[in-house]
Design a protein around this motif. Structure first.
Motif, PDB file in Angstrom:
ATOM      1  N   GLY A   1      -2.463  -7.593  12.249  1.00 15.21           N
ATOM      2  CA  GLY A   1      -2.247  -9.286  11.398  1.00 15.21           C
ATOM      3  C   GLY A   1      -3.336  -8.386  10.413  1.00 15.21           C
ATOM      4  N   ASN A   2      -4.037  -7.797  10.574  1.00 20.12           N
ATOM      5  CA  ASN A   2      -4.950  -7.096   8.939  1.00 20.12           C
ATOM      6  C   ASN A   2      -3.917  -6.955   8.113  1.00 20.12           C
ATOM      7  N   ARG A   3      -3.086  -5.956   8.186  1.00 18.24           N
ATOM      8  CA  ARG A   3      -2.307  -5.461   7.968  1.00 18.24           C
ATOM      9  C   ARG A   3      -1.412  -5.372   6.930  1.00 18.24           C
ATOM     10  N   ILE A   4      -0.672  -6.726   7.495  1.00 17.13           N
ATOM     11  CA  ILE A   4       0.390  -7.840   7.430  1.00 17.13           C
ATOM     12  C   ILE A   4      -0.722  -8.648   6.305  1.00 17.13           C
ATOM     13  N   LYS A   5      -1.549  -9.617   6.779  1.00 16.37           N
ATOM     14  CA  LYS A   5      -2.669 -10.067   5.841  1.00 16.37           C
ATOM     15  C   LYS A   5      -2.602  -9.920   4.248  1.00 16.37           C
ATOM     16  N   ARG A   6      -3.322  -8.477   4.162  1.00 13.03           N
ATOM     17  CA  ARG A   6      -3.302  -7.730   3.502  1.00 13.03           C
ATOM     18  C   ARG A   6      -2.084  -7.004   2.438  1.00 13.03           C
ATOM     19  N   GLY A   7      -1.168  -7.123   3.223  1.00 12.73           N
ATOM     20  CA  GLY A   7       0.601  -6.977   2.343  1.00 12.73           C
ATOM     21  C   GLY A   7       0.798  -5.363   2.169  1.00 12.73           C
ATOM     22  N   LEU A   8      -0.010  -5.018   3.431  1.00 11.41           N
ATOM     23  CA  LEU A   8       0.480  -3.196   3.353  1.00 11.41           C
ATOM     24  C   LEU A   8       1.377  -3.122   4.128  1.00 11.41           C
ATOM     25  N   LEU A   9       1.772  -3.857   5.437  1.00 11.43           N
ATOM     26  CA  LEU A   9       2.349  -4.301   6.110  1.00 11.43           C
ATOM     27  C   LEU A   9       3.492  -5.235   6.340  1.00 11.43           C
ATOM     28  N   ASN A  10       4.927  -5.257   5.473  1.00  7.80           N
ATOM     29  CA  ASN A  10       6.060  -6.585   5.216  1.00  7.80           C
ATOM     30  C   ASN A  10       6.618  -6.835   6.841  1.00  7.80           C
TER      31      ASN A  10
END
Length: 126
Positions: free
Chosen positions: A62-71
């Motif tokens: 979820g953190n990677r999604i929120k940071r825009g790293l993982l679409n």
């Protein structure tokens, strides 16, 4: 053997890939999984299934999604906040882009090795 593979990977990899791996049709895999009590909506990964495959927590995903790293895209379910809200869906394409662009984010010692090799094999085949 097919049931064990299905049980192990049903929530980790898309149903189309499962069908190819098992040498079955998508419909056959879907029917068998329904008889076994498995549920899967759509293709791709949820935060939970991706976390299990990568050996990380759902918070990490979820953190990677929120940071825009993982679409990822919201699935459009009708889950209310008390149920945890809508769930993200991460496609194979988005996962491969993340792995390519953010390799250092992954600890390969924690990754499900069979799943990862299958993912790479599929990516190289296309």
């Amino acid at each position: 053997a097919d049931v064990n593979y299905l049980e192990t990977f049903y929530h980790r990899i898309p149903i189309k890939r499962l069908a190819r791996k098992l040498g079955r049709s998508v419909e056959a895999v879907h029917k068998k999984s329904t008889r076994l009590g498995y549920r899967k909506n759509g293709e791709g990964y949820t935060e939970r299934s991706l976390a299990a495959a990568l050996g990380v927590t759902t918070f990490w995903v979820g953190n990677r999604i929120k940071r825009g790293l993982l679409n990822a895209k919201l699935r459009g379910t009708e889950r209310v906040p008390q149920q945890g809200g809508d769930m993200y869906l991460i496609t194979d394409r988005d996962l491969m882009a993340f792995l390519r662009d953010h390799t250092s984010e992954i600890d390969l010692r924690k990754v499900d090795q069979v799943w990862f090799l299958d993912l790479l094999h599929e990516a190289l085949a296309t």
